[in-house]
Design an enzyme around this catalytic site. Structure first.
Site, mmCIF file in Angstrom:
data_model
loop_
_atom_site.group_PDB
_atom_site.id
_atom_site.type_symbol
_atom_site.label_atom_id
_atom_site.label_comp_id
_atom_site.label_asym_id
_atom_site.label_seq_id
_atom_site.Cartn_x
_atom_site.Cartn_y
_atom_site.Cartn_z
ATOM 1 N N ARG A 1 2.988 4.894 6.260
ATOM 2 C CA ARG A 1 3.496 4.141 7.409
ATOM 3 C C ARG A 1 3.979 2.754 7.022
ATOM 4 O O ARG A 1 4.444 1.990 7.876
ATOM 5 C CB ARG A 1 2.371 4.000 8.460
ATOM 6 C CG ARG A 1 1.847 5.317 8.965
ATOM 7 C CD ARG A 1 0.516 5.142 9.664
ATOM 8 N NE ARG A 1 -0.533 4.700 8.757
ATOM 9 C CZ ARG A 1 -1.778 4.445 9.114
ATOM 10 N NH1 ARG A 1 -2.128 4.583 10.378
ATOM 11 N NH2 ARG A 1 -2.671 4.057 8.225
ATOM 12 N N CYS B 1 0.840 -1.201 0.000
ATOM 13 C CA CYS B 1 0.000 0.000 0.000
ATOM 14 C C CYS B 1 0.876 1.253 0.000
ATOM 15 O O CYS B 1 1.979 1.259 0.534
ATOM 16 C CB CYS B 1 -0.913 -0.002 1.224
ATOM 17 S SG CYS B 1 -2.059 1.403 1.259
ATOM 18 N N HIS C 1 -2.113 -4.032 4.993
ATOM 19 C CA HIS C 1 -1.947 -3.622 6.392
ATOM 20 C C HIS C 1 -3.314 -3.365 7.014
ATOM 21 O O HIS C 1 -4.244 -2.928 6.343
ATOM 22 C CB HIS C 1 -1.043 -2.387 6.496
ATOM 23 C CG HIS C 1 -1.627 -1.132 5.914
ATOM 24 N ND1 HIS C 1 -2.088 -0.103 6.694
ATOM 25 C CD2 HIS C 1 -1.836 -0.750 4.633
ATOM 26 C CE1 HIS C 1 -2.539 0.869 5.905
ATOM 27 N NE2 HIS C 1 -2.408 0.504 4.651
ATOM 28 N N CYS D 1 -6.015 0.039 6.878
ATOM 29 C CA CYS D 1 -5.809 0.607 5.538
ATOM 30 C C CYS D 1 -6.968 1.554 5.172
ATOM 31 O O CYS D 1 -8.135 1.150 5.161
ATOM 32 C CB CYS D 1 -5.718 -0.529 4.519
ATOM 33 S SG CYS D 1 -5.383 0.067 2.844
ATOM 34 N N ASP E 1 0.360 3.822 1.651
ATOM 35 C CA ASP E 1 0.317 4.429 2.993
ATOM 36 C C ASP E 1 1.730 4.758 3.497
ATOM 37 O O ASP E 1 2.626 3.917 3.435
ATOM 38 C CB ASP E 1 -0.366 3.427 3.938
ATOM 39 C CG ASP E 1 -0.695 4.034 5.296
ATOM 40 O OD1 ASP E 1 0.221 4.555 5.962
ATOM 41 O OD2 ASP E 1 -1.874 3.990 5.695
HETATM 42 CO CO CO Z 1 -3.434 1.181 3.023
#
Ligand code: CO
Length: 212
Positions: free
Chosen positions: A44, A40, A96, A99, A42
């Site tokens: 993090r 992803c 994750h 998400c 993202d």
């Molecule tokens: Co995500």
């Protein structure tokens, strides 16, 4: 902003050189990663950091909610290059918990253009709706869809012409489905590893997928 990032870059390069004076010289010649990571976007969930690998050790494709779509030329090109040119033996689809893409797909709010992308995750939800909706706690439903999404994308990787061709040529190629917890920094193996096309039927059976 620019100065801060360039300064951080300079200090990072200095630190890398201090710990390994040949590091950039070696990388400059060639990359030879053993893994392709599909994860992803993202902020993090940074592939290299999560598995503590240096530049050169993992080939990465990221998009919102780690989706593998058969018409996505970008993702397919990454997979093809990784398998056929870099000859990676492991493709890791890593989702994750928490998400935002998966969460948005579960809700019915409008988010604009991205709704078209999230449709792929809504399709995953529809396939597993009974199992997911049977969970009484909302957060558990959300976590389960995060997991199901990873498993579906593992299957999608396995169905690409690239993976199918690799297996026909009897190349070693395994596709893994993992999920990461932003809460504790730990990976969990969803145990859907596919190393032969035959392994797929076990996944269908176990996870109630409705593909042909
Ligand atoms: Co995500």
């Amino acid at each position: 902003m620019r100065d801060m990032l360039f300064e951080r870059n300079r200090l990072w390069a200095e630190r890398m050189l201090a710990s390994d004076p040949e590091f950039f010289k070696r990388l400059h010649k060639q990359q030879s990663p053993d893994y392709l990571w599909i994860g992803c976007s993202d902020s993090r969930v940074s592939a290299n950091q999560i598995v503590d690998l240096d530049p050169g050790e993992i080939f990465v494709h990221r998009n919102i909610a780690n989706v593998v779509v058969h018409t996505d030329l970008n993702c397919l090109s990454v997979i093809q290059f990784a398998v056929e040119v870099l000859k990676v033996k492991h493709i890791i689809v890593c989702g994750h918990y928490g998400c935002g893409g998966v969460k948005a797909a579960m809700e019915n709010h409008e988010h604009g253009l991205i709704d078209n992308w999230l449709r792929h995750i809504q399709d995953v939800y529809r396939v597993h709706k009974n199992e997911i909706d049977s969970l009484p706690i909302k957060n558990d439903r959300y976590r389960l869809l995060c997991e199901k999404n990873v498993i579906e994308q593992v299957v999608n990787v396995c169905h690409t012409t690239i993976a199918q061709k690799a297996w026909r040529k009897e190349l070693k190629l395994s596709v893994h489905g993992w999920i990461y917890s932003v809460k504790n920094g730990l990976l969990k193996d969803l145990e859907v590893c596919v190393s032969h096309p035959q392994d797929l039927s076990a996944i269908y059976h176990h996870h109630g997928l409705s593909h042909s």
